[in-house]
Scaffold this active site. Structure first.
Site, PDB file in Angstrom:
ATOM      1  N   PRO A   1       0.820  -1.222   0.000  1.00 55.11           N
ATOM      2  CA  PRO A   1       0.000   0.000   0.000  1.00 55.11           C
ATOM      3  C   PRO A   1       0.858   1.278   0.000  1.00 55.11           C
ATOM      4  O   PRO A   1       0.499   2.262  -0.641  1.00 55.11           O
ATOM      5  CB  PRO A   1      -0.814  -0.130   1.288  1.00 55.11           C
ATOM      6  CG  PRO A   1      -0.923  -1.617   1.496  1.00 55.11           C
ATOM      7  CD  PRO A   1       0.356  -2.200   0.999  1.00 55.11           C
ATOM      8  N   ASN A   2       1.996   1.246   0.682  1.00 54.46           N
ATOM      9  CA  ASN A   2       2.835   2.449   0.732  1.00 54.46           C
ATOM     10  C   ASN A   2       4.090   2.351  -0.117  1.00 54.46           C
ATOM     11  O   ASN A   2       4.970   3.209  -0.042  1.00 54.46           O
ATOM     12  CB  ASN A   2       3.236   2.757   2.180  1.00 54.46           C
ATOM     13  CG  ASN A   2       2.028   3.172   2.992  1.00 54.46           C
ATOM     14  OD1 ASN A   2       1.259   4.045   2.569  1.00 54.46           O
ATOM     15  ND2 ASN A   2       1.818   2.518   4.117  1.00 54.46           N
TER      16      ASN A   2
ATOM     17  N   SER B   1       5.587   2.506  -6.896  1.00 52.42           N
ATOM     18  CA  SER B   1       6.769   2.849  -7.719  1.00 52.42           C
ATOM     19  C   SER B   1       8.032   2.839  -6.864  1.00 52.42           C
ATOM     20  O   SER B   1       9.099   2.447  -7.324  1.00 52.42           O
ATOM     21  CB  SER B   1       6.588   4.237  -8.338  1.00 52.42           C
ATOM     22  OG  SER B   1       5.442   4.263  -9.150  1.00 52.42           O
TER      23      SER B   1
ATOM     24  N   GLU C   1      10.824  -8.717 -18.111  1.00 48.50           N
ATOM     25  CA  GLU C   1       9.477  -8.293 -17.710  1.00 48.50           C
ATOM     26  C   GLU C   1       8.992  -7.168 -18.625  1.00 48.50           C
ATOM     27  O   GLU C   1       7.870  -7.186 -19.131  1.00 48.50           O
ATOM     28  CB  GLU C   1       9.497  -7.826 -16.248  1.00 48.50           C
ATOM     29  CG  GLU C   1       8.130  -7.403 -15.735  1.00 48.50           C
ATOM     30  CD  GLU C   1       8.186  -6.861 -14.305  1.00 48.50           C
ATOM     31  OE1 GLU C   1       9.164  -6.160 -13.969  1.00 48.50           O
ATOM     32  OE2 GLU C   1       7.252  -7.132 -13.542  1.00 48.50           O
ATOM     33  N   ARG C   2       9.845  -6.194 -18.857  1.00 45.84           N
ATOM     34  CA  ARG C   2       9.441  -5.063 -19.703  1.00 45.84           C
ATOM     35  C   ARG C   2       9.137  -5.518 -21.126  1.00 45.84           C
ATOM     36  O   ARG C   2       8.200  -5.024 -21.762  1.00 45.84           O
ATOM     37  CB  ARG C   2      10.554  -4.012 -19.739  1.00 45.84           C
ATOM     38  CG  ARG C   2      10.694  -3.276 -18.439  1.00 45.84           C
ATOM     39  CD  ARG C   2      11.818  -2.253 -18.526  1.00 45.84           C
ATOM     40  NE  ARG C   2      12.211  -1.849 -17.201  1.00 45.84           N
ATOM     41  CZ  ARG C   2      13.471  -1.717 -16.795  1.00 45.84           C
ATOM     42  NH1 ARG C   2      14.473  -1.950 -17.616  1.00 45.84           N
ATOM     43  NH2 ARG C   2      13.733  -1.343 -15.566  1.00 45.84           N
TER      44      ARG C   2
ATOM     45  N   GLN D   1     -11.322  10.999 -44.566  1.00 47.88           N
ATOM     46  CA  GLN D   1      -9.889  11.128 -44.294  1.00 47.88           C
ATOM     47  C   GLN D   1      -9.569  11.102 -42.795  1.00 47.88           C
ATOM     48  O   GLN D   1      -8.554  10.557 -42.378  1.00 47.88           O
ATOM     49  CB  GLN D   1      -9.371  12.429 -44.925  1.00 47.88           C
ATOM     50  CG  GLN D   1      -7.874  12.405 -45.117  1.00 47.88           C
ATOM     51  CD  GLN D   1      -7.357  13.697 -45.698  1.00 47.88           C
ATOM     52  OE1 GLN D   1      -7.728  14.773 -45.248  1.00 47.88           O
ATOM     53  NE2 GLN D   1      -6.527  13.601 -46.714  1.00 47.88           N
TER      54      GLN D   1
ATOM     55  N   GLN E   1     -13.313   5.739 -30.589  1.00 54.80           N
ATOM     56  CA  GLN E   1     -13.766   6.909 -31.357  1.00 54.80           C
ATOM     57  C   GLN E   1     -14.271   6.497 -32.742  1.00 54.80           C
ATOM     58  O   GLN E   1     -15.288   6.992 -33.215  1.00 54.80           O
ATOM     59  CB  GLN E   1     -12.598   7.905 -31.490  1.00 54.80           C
ATOM     60  CG  GLN E   1     -13.016   9.262 -32.026  1.00 54.80           C
ATOM     61  CD  GLN E   1     -13.928  10.009 -31.059  1.00 54.80           C
ATOM     62  OE1 GLN E   1     -13.932   9.727 -29.859  1.00 54.80           O
ATOM     63  NE2 GLN E   1     -14.724  10.922 -31.560  1.00 54.80           N
TER      64      GLN E   1
ATOM     65  N   GLY F   1     -17.697   5.285 -32.784  1.00 55.63           N
ATOM     66  CA  GLY F   1     -18.722   6.257 -32.377  1.00 55.63           C
ATOM     67  C   GLY F   1     -19.474   5.752 -31.152  1.00 55.63           C
ATOM     68  O   GLY F   1     -18.873   5.186 -30.234  1.00 55.63           O
TER      69      GLY F   1
ATOM     70  N   GLY G   1       6.160  -1.123 -13.567  1.00 50.57           N
ATOM     71  CA  GLY G   1       6.825   0.181 -13.693  1.00 50.57           C
ATOM     72  C   GLY G   1       6.021   1.077 -14.622  1.00 50.57           C
ATOM     73  O   GLY G   1       5.865   0.771 -15.804  1.00 50.57           O
TER      74      GLY G   1
HETATM   75  C1  LIG Z   1      -4.159  -4.937 -12.281  1.00 56.66           C
HETATM   76  C2  LIG Z   1      -2.873  -4.789 -11.547  1.00 56.66           C
HETATM   77  C3  LIG Z   1      -2.044  -5.895 -11.390  1.00 56.66           C
HETATM   78  C4  LIG Z   1      -0.845  -5.791 -10.675  1.00 56.66           C
HETATM   79  N1  LIG Z   1      -0.099  -6.914 -10.434  1.00 56.66           N
HETATM   80  C5  LIG Z   1       0.947  -6.851  -9.587  1.00 56.66           C
HETATM   81  C6  LIG Z   1       1.601  -8.047  -9.156  1.00 56.66           C
HETATM   82  O1  LIG Z   1       1.251  -9.152  -9.569  1.00 56.66           O
HETATM   83  N2  LIG Z   1       2.619  -7.931  -8.262  1.00 56.66           N
HETATM   84  C7  LIG Z   1       3.034  -6.732  -7.773  1.00 56.66           C
HETATM   85  O2  LIG Z   1       3.965  -6.711  -6.963  1.00 56.66           O
HETATM   86  N3  LIG Z   1       2.421  -5.570  -8.156  1.00 56.66           N
HETATM   87  C8  LIG Z   1       1.393  -5.617  -9.033  1.00 56.66           C
HETATM   88  N4  LIG Z   1       0.738  -4.467  -9.403  1.00 56.66           N
HETATM   89  C9  LIG Z   1       1.177  -3.188  -8.845  1.00 56.66           C
HETATM   90  C10 LIG Z   1       1.817  -2.253  -9.859  1.00 56.66           C
HETATM   91  O3  LIG Z   1       3.102  -2.717 -10.185  1.00 56.66           O
HETATM   92  C11 LIG Z   1       1.808  -0.857  -9.224  1.00 56.66           C
HETATM   93  O4  LIG Z   1       0.465  -0.421  -9.243  1.00 56.66           O
HETATM   94  C12 LIG Z   1       2.706   0.104  -9.950  1.00 56.66           C
HETATM   95  O5  LIG Z   1       4.055  -0.219  -9.761  1.00 56.66           O
HETATM   96  C13 LIG Z   1       2.477   1.562  -9.494  1.00 56.66           C
HETATM   97  O6  LIG Z   1       2.463   1.670  -8.110  1.00 56.66           O
HETATM   98  P1  LIG Z   1       1.254   2.431  -7.399  1.00 56.66           P
HETATM   99  O7  LIG Z   1      -0.017   1.870  -7.924  1.00 56.66           O
HETATM  100  O8  LIG Z   1       1.464   2.390  -5.925  1.00 56.66           O
HETATM  101  O9  LIG Z   1       1.355   3.930  -7.922  1.00 56.66           O
HETATM  102  P2  LIG Z   1       2.303   5.076  -7.333  1.00 56.66           P
HETATM  103  O10 LIG Z   1       3.688   4.614  -7.222  1.00 56.66           O
HETATM  104  O11 LIG Z   1       1.658   5.673  -6.131  1.00 56.66           O
HETATM  105  O12 LIG Z   1       2.227   6.143  -8.529  1.00 56.66           O
HETATM  106  C14 LIG Z   1       1.128   7.049  -8.700  1.00 56.66           C
HETATM  107  C15 LIG Z   1       1.486   8.002  -9.832  1.00 56.66           C
HETATM  108  O13 LIG Z   1       2.672   8.741  -9.485  1.00 56.66           O
HETATM  109  C16 LIG Z   1       3.664   8.551 -10.489  1.00 56.66           C
HETATM  110  N5  LIG Z   1       4.991   8.507  -9.854  1.00 56.66           N
HETATM  111  C17 LIG Z   1       5.357   7.826  -8.734  1.00 56.66           C
HETATM  112  N6  LIG Z   1       6.666   7.993  -8.492  1.00 56.66           N
HETATM  113  C18 LIG Z   1       7.140   8.784  -9.476  1.00 56.66           C
HETATM  114  C19 LIG Z   1       8.427   9.312  -9.797  1.00 56.66           C
HETATM  115  N7  LIG Z   1       9.516   9.043  -9.068  1.00 56.66           N
HETATM  116  N8  LIG Z   1       8.545  10.095 -10.905  1.00 56.66           N
HETATM  117  C20 LIG Z   1       7.473  10.363 -11.679  1.00 56.66           C
HETATM  118  N9  LIG Z   1       6.240   9.907 -11.437  1.00 56.66           N
HETATM  119  C21 LIG Z   1       6.073   9.122 -10.345  1.00 56.66           C
HETATM  120  C22 LIG Z   1       3.319   7.218 -11.156  1.00 56.66           C
HETATM  121  O14 LIG Z   1       3.861   7.133 -12.462  1.00 56.66           O
HETATM  122  C23 LIG Z   1       1.810   7.270 -11.122  1.00 56.66           C
HETATM  123  O15 LIG Z   1       1.344   8.013 -12.227  1.00 56.66           O
HETATM  124  C24 LIG Z   1      -0.442  -4.536 -10.151  1.00 56.66           C
HETATM  125  C25 LIG Z   1      -1.263  -3.409 -10.342  1.00 56.66           C
HETATM  126  C26 LIG Z   1      -2.479  -3.531 -11.000  1.00 56.66           C
HETATM  127  C27 LIG Z   1      -3.356  -2.317 -11.105  1.00 56.66           C
END
Ligand SMILES: Cc1cc2nc3c(=O)[nH]c(=O)nc-3n(C[C@H](O)[C@H](O)[C@H](O)COP(=O)(O)OP(=O)(O)OC[C@H]3O[C@@H](n4cnc5c(N)ncnc54)[C@H](O)[C@@H]3O)c2cc1C
Length: 381
Positions: free
Chosen positions: A129-130, A133, A244-245, A281, A338, A341, A366
């Site tokens: 939760p905390n 990224s 992964e990417r 077009q 789009q 429609g 990521g």
């Molecule tokens: C359907 C789904 C499946 C998933 N599956 C997995 C899984 O199997 N295992 C797992 O471990 N995780 C999983 N995830 C988690 C996913 O990897 C995270 O949601 C993702 O890494 C982003 O973290 P966050 O949601 O906490 O967003 P946050 O980190 O809170 O980011 C919120 C916004 O702030 C931006 N931001 C944050 N930091 C920066 C920075 N330094 N610079 C610029 N912009 C920034 C982000 O780009 C984003 O737009 C899943 C998520 C979803 C929705």
């Protein structure tokens, strides 16, 4: 430059396409989406046909393919049913790759054959939760007590966590930051483990969960790679990132391509002002943008993969691919709505599903913003 696939890779693409046509008619993909059910049966069929061994060495029961093979597989599957590709990803990427790259011999022998034949499913638990990224900030902790590690904490958005057998769990075992993280292979049947599915916008049926570890006990031999990898989990996970990417890029490409083809067919059939809308077009240009961007994105992704399989440095290219493919696919899905429609805005046409499914690709593994940060760093900024 030679951009051709090998004969085996063309055959692989053909085989996946045939599987999709035979086993996943569009109605089936719609049905799973509507029911929000994990596609157990289809995943097992993929296992039975050997697809889950795509990247597993032959000695452990697989075919020993490379990341280009994986990308072909994921692109074709995601084109019809992204959630099935997502479920297969939990095996191929978070099972096979993690164990194959970082597991010790015992772990490879124990897990790889069972991942290939469908006996075992894995889920990958990093996000909290905390700590999204900012993944190095995880707090779920594992403390050694009477010869066992006791895990306490919560994870969020863990795909497949409610149906998996083994949860690859990143835990805090030492100092804050990257140097104190250990990866444990947690048995989902362990006392104190629980997973609650969260309703998602797309990838319906992915079983994405909130997960709790309430004093879950694991033995030290369940550390990924063995006890000598205590506190070294971050570096183990870094070895997964390029692949992964690339795999996620292919999933995005598959969805984008599906959105494009769907809109193209519609534009040829739908008539307004006495002619198919594809003659206007504005519609042509949207489709031309979609086709061009998808083609460019695909080239970028396979170029990055070519560097990866040839052992070349490719962090910048894989991040570019992940960022570009997911954004291009998102644009394609938006154009798709789009072009249809009002029909594009109904639940009765697939255009909305492509859009719902594609949105996660620029978030999971990521976000696009994080990929751009990585590209920036690679540019020396
Ligand atoms: C359907 C789904 C499946 C998933 N599956 C997995 C899984 O199997 N295992 C797992 O471990 N995780 C999983 N995830 C988690 C996913 O990897 C995270 O949601 C993702 O890494 C982003 O973290 P966050 O949601 O906490 O967003 P946050 O980190 O809170 O980011 C919120 C916004 O702030 C931006 N931001 C944050 N930091 C920066 C920075 N330094 N610079 C610029 N912009 C920034 C982000 O780009 C984003 O737009 C899943 C998520 C979803 C929705």
């Amino acid at each position: 430059m030679d951009f051709t696939f090998t004969e085996e890779q063309e055959m692989l693409r053909e085989t996946v396409r045939r599987f999709v046509e035979q086993e996943i008619p569009p109605e089936k993909a719609r049905e799973i989406d509507e029911r929000d059910e994990f596609p157990h049966e289809l995943l097992q069929k993929l296992c039975d046909l050997g697809f889950m061994g795509i990247n597993v060495p032959e000695e452990y029961g697989g075919q020993g393919g490379n990341v280009v093979d994986e990308m072909i597989f994921f692109e074709e599957l995601a084109k019809r049913m992204p959630v099935l590709a997502w479920a297969a990803g939990n095996i191929i990427l978070y099972g096979n790759h993690i164990i194959g790259t970082n597991g010790n011999e015992e772990q490879k022998r124990e897990y790889l054959p069972k991942l290939v034949n469908g006996e075992l499913k894995f889920a990958y638990a990093l996000t909290e939760p905390n700590a999204g990224s900012d993944a190095a900030n995880i707090r779920t902790k594992a403390v050694l007590k009477d010869g066992r590690y006791v895990i306490t904490g919560s994870k969020i958005f863990i795909t497949g966590a409610g149906i998996a057998d083994i949860i690859v769990t990143n835990c805090r075992t030492g100092a804050p930051g990257t140097k104190g993280i250990t990866v444990f292979l947690v048995d989902a049947k362990s006392k104190g483990y629980s997973a609650r599915p969260i309703k998602m916008v797309g990838h319906k049926g992915s079983n994405t969960c909130e997960v709790h570890y309430d004093d879950v006990e694991v033995t030290p031999d369940m550390i990924l790679g063995g006890e000598e990898f205590l506190d070294r989990g971050w570096y183990q996970m870094m070895r997964l990132l390029n692949k992964e990417r690339l795999v996620l890029s292919s999933c995005a490409l598959g969805i984008g391509q599906a959105a494009f083809e769907y809109a193209l067919n519609y534009a040829k059939e739908r008539e307004q002002f006495g002619q198919p809308i594809g003659r206007f077009q504005t519609i042509q240009h949207m489709l031309a943008d979609m086709a061009t961007e998808l083609e460019a994105a695909r080239r970028l992704a396979f170029y990055a993969a070519w560097k990866e399989i040839n052992g070349m440095e490719c962090v910048k290219e894989t991040s570019m691919a992940k960022y570009y493919c997911s954004e291009v696919a998102k644009r394609a899905a938006l154009h798709g709505v789009q072009i249809l429609g009002g029909y594009g805005y109904t639940m009765e046409y697939d255009a909305q599903r492509f859009l719902r499914d594609v949105l996660i690709l620029s978030i999971g593994g990521g976000t696009s913003q994080i990929q751009k940060n990585i590209i920036g760093r690679q540019l020396g900024l």
